[in-house]
Motif scaffolding. Structure first.
Motif, PDB file in Angstrom:
ATOM      1  N   PRO A 166     -19.182 -63.061  -0.984  1.00  0.00           N
ATOM      2  CA  PRO A 166     -18.896 -61.669  -1.328  1.00  0.00           C
ATOM      3  C   PRO A 166     -19.938 -60.695  -0.789  1.00  0.00           C
ATOM      4  N   ALA A 167     -21.205 -61.107  -0.824  1.00  0.00           N
ATOM      5  CA  ALA A 167     -22.257 -60.211  -0.343  1.00  0.00           C
ATOM      6  C   ALA A 167     -22.099 -59.901   1.136  1.00  0.00           C
ATOM      7  N   ASP A 168     -21.476 -60.819   1.882  1.00  0.00           N
ATOM      8  CA  ASP A 168     -21.220 -60.566   3.300  1.00  0.00           C
ATOM      9  C   ASP A 168     -20.040 -59.624   3.481  1.00  0.00           C
ATOM     10  N   THR A 169     -18.926 -59.960   2.853  1.00  0.00           N
ATOM     11  CA  THR A 169     -17.697 -59.193   3.077  1.00  0.00           C
ATOM     12  C   THR A 169     -17.753 -57.810   2.455  1.00  0.00           C
ATOM     13  N   ALA A 170     -18.460 -57.677   1.326  1.00  0.00           N
ATOM     14  CA  ALA A 170     -18.438 -56.406   0.603  1.00  0.00           C
ATOM     15  C   ALA A 170     -19.123 -55.281   1.366  1.00  0.00           C
ATOM     16  N   GLY A 171     -20.045 -55.614   2.272  1.00  0.00           N
ATOM     17  CA  GLY A 171     -20.748 -54.563   2.977  1.00  0.00           C
ATOM     18  C   GLY A 171     -20.269 -54.335   4.397  1.00  0.00           C
ATOM     19  N   LEU A 172     -19.108 -54.857   4.743  1.00  0.00           N
ATOM     20  CA  LEU A 172     -18.640 -54.756   6.125  1.00  0.00           C
ATOM     21  C   LEU A 172     -18.268 -53.323   6.498  1.00  0.00           C
ATOM     22  N   ASP A 173     -18.568 -52.963   7.738  1.00  0.00           N
ATOM     23  CA  ASP A 173     -18.207 -51.657   8.277  1.00  0.00           C
ATOM     24  C   ASP A 173     -16.979 -51.844   9.169  1.00  0.00           C
ATOM     25  N   PRO A 174     -15.808 -51.350   8.749  1.00  0.00           N
ATOM     26  CA  PRO A 174     -14.589 -51.544   9.547  1.00  0.00           C
ATOM     27  C   PRO A 174     -14.666 -50.943  10.948  1.00  0.00           C
ATOM     28  N   ALA A 175     -15.582 -49.994  11.157  1.00  0.00           N
ATOM     29  CA  ALA A 175     -15.730 -49.396  12.491  1.00  0.00           C
ATOM     30  C   ALA A 175     -16.331 -50.396  13.475  1.00  0.00           C
ATOM     31  N   LEU A 176     -17.105 -51.351  12.960  1.00  0.00           N
ATOM     32  CA  LEU A 176     -17.751 -52.345  13.821  1.00  0.00           C
ATOM     33  C   LEU A 176     -17.137 -53.736  13.670  1.00  0.00           C
ATOM     34  N   ILE A 177     -16.755 -54.088  12.457  1.00  0.00           N
ATOM     35  CA  ILE A 177     -16.107 -55.388  12.216  1.00  0.00           C
ATOM     36  C   ILE A 177     -14.604 -55.144  12.275  1.00  0.00           C
ATOM     37  N   ARG A 178     -14.013 -55.420  13.437  1.00  0.00           N
ATOM     38  CA  ARG A 178     -12.605 -55.078  13.654  1.00  0.00           C
ATOM     39  C   ARG A 178     -11.650 -56.160  13.164  1.00  0.00           C
ATOM     40  N   GLY A 179     -12.157 -57.375  12.995  1.00  0.00           N
ATOM     41  CA  GLY A 179     -11.338 -58.479  12.511  1.00  0.00           C
ATOM     42  C   GLY A 179     -12.236 -59.544  11.918  1.00  0.00           C
ATOM     43  N   ILE A 180     -11.654 -60.398  11.069  1.00  0.00           N
ATOM     44  CA  ILE A 180     -12.422 -61.463  10.414  1.00  0.00           C
ATOM     45  C   ILE A 180     -11.629 -62.759  10.514  1.00  0.00           C
ATOM     46  N   ALA A 181     -12.336 -63.849  10.805  1.00  0.00           N
ATOM     47  CA  ALA A 181     -11.708 -65.168  10.766  1.00  0.00           C
ATOM     48  C   ALA A 181     -12.700 -66.161  10.169  1.00  0.00           C
ATOM     49  N   THR A 182     -12.224 -67.007   9.272  1.00  0.00           N
ATOM     50  CA  THR A 182     -13.080 -68.034   8.679  1.00  0.00           C
ATOM     51  C   THR A 182     -12.435 -69.401   8.836  1.00  0.00           C
TER      52      THR A 182
END
Length: 557
Positions: A166-182
């Motif tokens: 959660p500490a990783d995902t909660a602070g994401l900036d959508p302007a820079l993190i355009r997509g996520i894959a795990t």
């Protein structure tokens, strides 16, 4: 050498396209391999080194929580609490006092707690990722290293990780993190929930994700659940541009929810308390509440709130949507959501144990007092016959008993369709109650015999599974025959394409996170009811989840 035209497939949980270089998360710190015992005189200082590091990590996470909002703030605050948890700190200090180094003690105590969480299962098992993330941050602090986790890019990237805390995902900036894959995770993991809130295309449970090297240009498709390398730049950018137009339509959508041919659709919000209901009313076009998760109001309550106190809490939700439909679910406590004041015995398989309506077997009067409170809240807020539904109903006798309790209080009785037995005997159940609400998360879990929190089983817990869709169709058909409403309040309702399929099957209402309402609304207004019905008929003839999802996207795009 990596395959330049590689395609990796997982489970798509947030629709949309993005194209950018891959960026893997920073590796966790590797503690020194030195297993020497710490001298007794040095142990107090070693303990202080651990305490200072855990407090520093907790303070940083709390600071980030104070600048976040919504779910992001909640998960950051919860993770900050883990960093300063007294039980975990005591266990670590005990090991230090026995001679372990601070790093070794931190690792060992964390695994003790993780083993305990895994035995409990469900959402507690998912906290293992969170606690190990805290461990890594504390160890990095003690070693003087940068915090592990999400990199800080200076240009847009597709974020790749084995799993994200959660500490990783909660602070994401959508302007820079355009997509996520795990590589791990599932449709209900923290990663999925935060990505959905931020509107970032997201794919989880992508087993072969490690095949994608860092910095590889990647096209992510959060609907199909794919990541592709080697896509021609013009083709990738065309898909992203078209998706940007869709996102803008979502951003500016103001309702009402209706199909292209003007058929109005009952689109509702899932909420967990009065504050959440107020936000849903203020920030979405939801026409009411399709699922009020009452147990989430009481996860920290050590004693059962009085009827008056419960009525006040429920009244806040009624008042957020005056004159509109609000469906209250009685306590779905147990399994992954233990409520302290309810009696929860240890069970080997809690997901199949005493949870939901089954609490009346071990907590005499608990359900009746809650129904009293719901009736009082309805009366206080001018709600005529509040809608109330029971979770985990499995037999007609249980439905009949619940309906009788509601009748005594002038409540409108309904039940959740989560146990396959209800779908199989839907006509008989509808003879006892006035409405159904299908909880697709649990219905899928029980139909496919797969824990919905298990990352390796994410493909089985996909609501696009043909067996699950056919159970939903059986249930909707029974509702049509009885002339009674059948809604869907599980995660399936928030999937724009699946929402259209559900409508085509005869589902009468769709309830979802408030943040998903606009995306579903935009998709609904792009198709006619006849298109939805024809697409659902074709999809129901498919035999695999991949086929159903791909065909629906093709027919409804």
């Amino acid at each position: 050498m990596a395959d330049p035209t590689l395609t990796v497939t997982g489970t798509g949980v947030v629709p949309g396209f993005a194209y950018a270089p891959a960026a893997w998360t920073r590796a966790r710190p590797v503690p020194p391999a030195d297993n020497r015992s710490i001298a007794e005189d040095d142990r107090p200082a070693e303990g202080e080194r651990f305490k200072n590091a855990s407090l520093a990590v907790g303070a940083r996470l709390s600071e980030r929580a104070s600048h976040a909002s919504g779910v992001a703030a909640e998960v950051l605050a919860a993770t900050a609490n883990l960093a300063t948890d007294r039980g975990w700190q005591r266990a670590t200090i005990k090991l230090i006092n026995a001679g372990s180094s601070a790093e070794a003690a931190t690792t060992a105590s964390t695994e003790q707690f993780c083993e305990m969480f895994l035995k409990v299962g469900g959402l507690m098992a998912e906290r293992v990722t969170d606690l190990r993330d805290v461990r890594d941050r504390v160890i990095a602090e003690m070693m003087g290293l940068p915090e592990p986790g999400v990199p800080t890019p200076d240009a847009p990237v597709i974020l790749l990780a084995d799993d994200l805390a959660p500490a990783d995902t909660a602070g994401l900036d959508p302007a820079l993190i355009r997509g996520i894959a795990t590589r791990l995770g599932g449709p209900t993991s923290h990663t999925s929930i935060i990505a959905r809130q931020l509107g970032i295309p997201c794919v989880v449970a992508a087993a072969a994700l490690r095949d994608i090297p860092d910095a590889t240009p990647i096209l992510i498709d959060g609907t199909r659940g794919t990541l592709e390398a080697g896509v021609p730049v013009a083709e990738a950018e065309a898909k992203v541009t078209a998706d940007a137009a869709r996102r803008e339509a979502i951003r500016t959508w103001r309702g009402p929810a209706q199909t292209k041919d003007g058929v109005l659709v009952d689109v509702l919000a899932n909420v967990q308390d009065g504050a959440g209901a107020a936000r849903a009313a203020a920030t979405s076009e939801a026409g009411g509440v399709g699922l009020f998760r009452t147990e989430l109001c009481f996860l920290s309550a050590q004693t059962e709130p009085s009827v008056a106190e419960q009525a006040r809490i429920y009244g806040e939700v009624f008042s957020a949507f005056p004159g509109k439909k609000v469906v209250v679910r009685t306590l779905d406590a147990g399994s992954d959501k233990p409520v302290p004041f309810a009696k929860h015995e240890h069970e080997e398989n809690p997901a199949l144990g005493v949870r939901g309506i089954r609490l009346w077997l071990t907590n005499e009067g608990l359900i009746e007092r809650q129904l009293d409170a719901i009736a009082a809240a309805g009366e206080d807020n001018g709600v005529e016959r509040p809608w109330v539904m029971a979770p985990m109903i499995a037999t007609v006798d249980e439905a009949r008993r619940f309906a009788a309790l509601c009748a005594e209080r002038d409540l409108k009785p309904g039940i959740m369709v989560e146990v396959p037995s209800v779908a199989l005997l839907a006509d008989e159940f509808l003879a006892e109650v006035e409405f159904f609400s299908i909880g697709t998360n649990d219905l899928t879990q029980y139909a496919m015999a797969a824990d919905r929190m298990s990352s390796p089983l994410a493909t089985l817990t996909d609501p696009w599974q043909p067996a699950v869709l056919r159970l939903i169709k059986m249930t909707a058909d029974a509702g049509r025959r009885a002339g009674k409403p059948v809604g869907v309040c599980g995660e399936a309702a928030a999937d724009p394409f699946l929402a259209c399929i559900l409508l085509g099957m005869g589902v009468t209402s769709l309830s979802m996170a408030a943040s998903a309402v606009a995306a579903v609304g935009v998709q609904l207004e792009s198709v006619t009811l006849e298109q939805c019905q024809e697409a659902s008929a074709e999809v129901l003839a498919m035999s695999t989840a991949a086929e159903t999802k791909a065909l629906a996207q093709e027919l409804l795009s």
